[in-house]
Design an enzyme around this catalytic site. Sequence first.
Site: not given
Length: 505
Positions: A275, A280, A287, A298, A357, A359, A361
């Site tokens: 990933k 993010d 967030k 991230d 959020d 995201e 996956r």
Amino acid sequence: MAYKVLNNISVKDTSSSKLAAIKTDMLVLIINKGTKNDSSFKELDAISTKYLSKTIASHLKDAGSSIILPKMNGIAAENILLVKGYEKDTPMHKWLSMYASIAKKGNQLGAKDLAVMCGDVSPNDKDEFWLIEMVAKTIESNVYIFSETKNKTVKKPSVKKLTIITSGLSSANLSKAKLAAKKGYAIGEGVNTAKYLGDLPANHCTPKIIEKKVKAMTKDFPKLKVKSFNEKDMEKLGMGSFLSVSRGSIEPARMMVIEYKGAKPSEKPIALVGKGVTFDTGGVSIKPSPAMDEMKWDMCGAATVFGVMSTLARMNANINVVGVMACAENMCSSTATKPGDVVTSMSGQTIEILNTDAEGRLILADALTYVGKYKPSYVIDMATLTGAVVIALGRHASGVMANDQYLADMIVSAGEESGDRAWQLPLWDEHQSCTKTRYADLANIGGGREAGTIHAAAFLSKFTNDYKWAHIDIAATASYSTPVKGGTGRPVPLISELLLNKKLK
Ligand code: BES
Ligand code: MN
Ligand code: ZN
């Protein structure tokens, strides 16, 4: 560009050069019970008129403690660092912090080089070669200092060279020792690659900038072949899930595929998928502000892929591996994906995005479908996927979930061997919670507040039916926030151990 910090790590046996004659800025002696009987130590102690043994007796009471001594007549080293070593049954993390603190002391002292005598005690079930590998790996990865985005307050690592001192090794064992040092150095370099990419602020580390760095890496490692996919390419592949994440950002997504072929072409590759969310914000499901800066880490799954591929190339490893770095920035804007939007993934399954959020996956879903085309023997994805894993396991272990128990066992065991631990969580049919939506085949969240790490993995498992797969959630281990913030380069040591030593069957 290479990301190693040290210019050189070598192994020298004291039978060919006496300790007192070693020219170094910092001679490091790890003192065990047996050290006083070691002939090279005895000689050095005699030259110091027993100052060394007296200091050890009076000042080094606790294992792990250390003291720096200045230059002494008759001894070529500028400084001597005496470190009281650990016992066989001391937990491994303490060994690794001991080596890390040696590296940091070297930089504090402004030493240009270190010469380290590792001592004759290693942890239970580990031999002297393991010790040498760990010393090389841990010192290389701890002389690292990030200062790329500093201007007036730049601090560069002073240590540029490490010599590992052994005593009385046969020539066959000396070659083994040299190979262990080479391996540790290569893994340390991979760790630094991952730390560096993670530590870079998000405006210095967009998907396009990562793409440039990956392409530049092939100059150092011609054996790495890179294919890069832009948003148009991904659209052609039908990656509607992946692309839903970058929609809100001015920075376009990129997927880099790095191939390394070290074995017969007929041997199926192991696939690594990372990933790479370069920042993010959460998207429209935004967030909270406190600590949001930490979302620059991230992309550490992708950074791990980058680091491991460089380690494999450096070692000329005899395996086939394909690494996928799935990079995008998750922003909120008028073009961003909205909660409730439905997208079509490369697998054909539609996904209702109930929380923008979640995201990681969405990106992984398409990247995991994509690697299926390589008919991989095993697929391992690494992702800073859920805050829940921090709560479940704390900072010391990554979370492993798998559809193949042998693979999960090997990952946990590689974590134990390398001191980069992971722990398995269940992944059962009961955890399939993302299937309950009226508007698509899948929703991207499910399970409410329960077992968020497992429910995320359950979503991924909908895209990994065709192969043996494990997911490693590294949200708690890839970076730390106290006492200062920084990347760790994890799980590069675990994955390197798995690929270089374990040899998956
Ligand atoms: N990148 C985060 C996970 C994360 C949290 C990494 C803390 C490092 C530290 C991920 O994209 C995320 O936001 N996950 C959500 C999932 C939720 C919306 C189901 C989370 O963990 O809150
Ligand atoms: Mn998120
Ligand atoms: Zn994320």
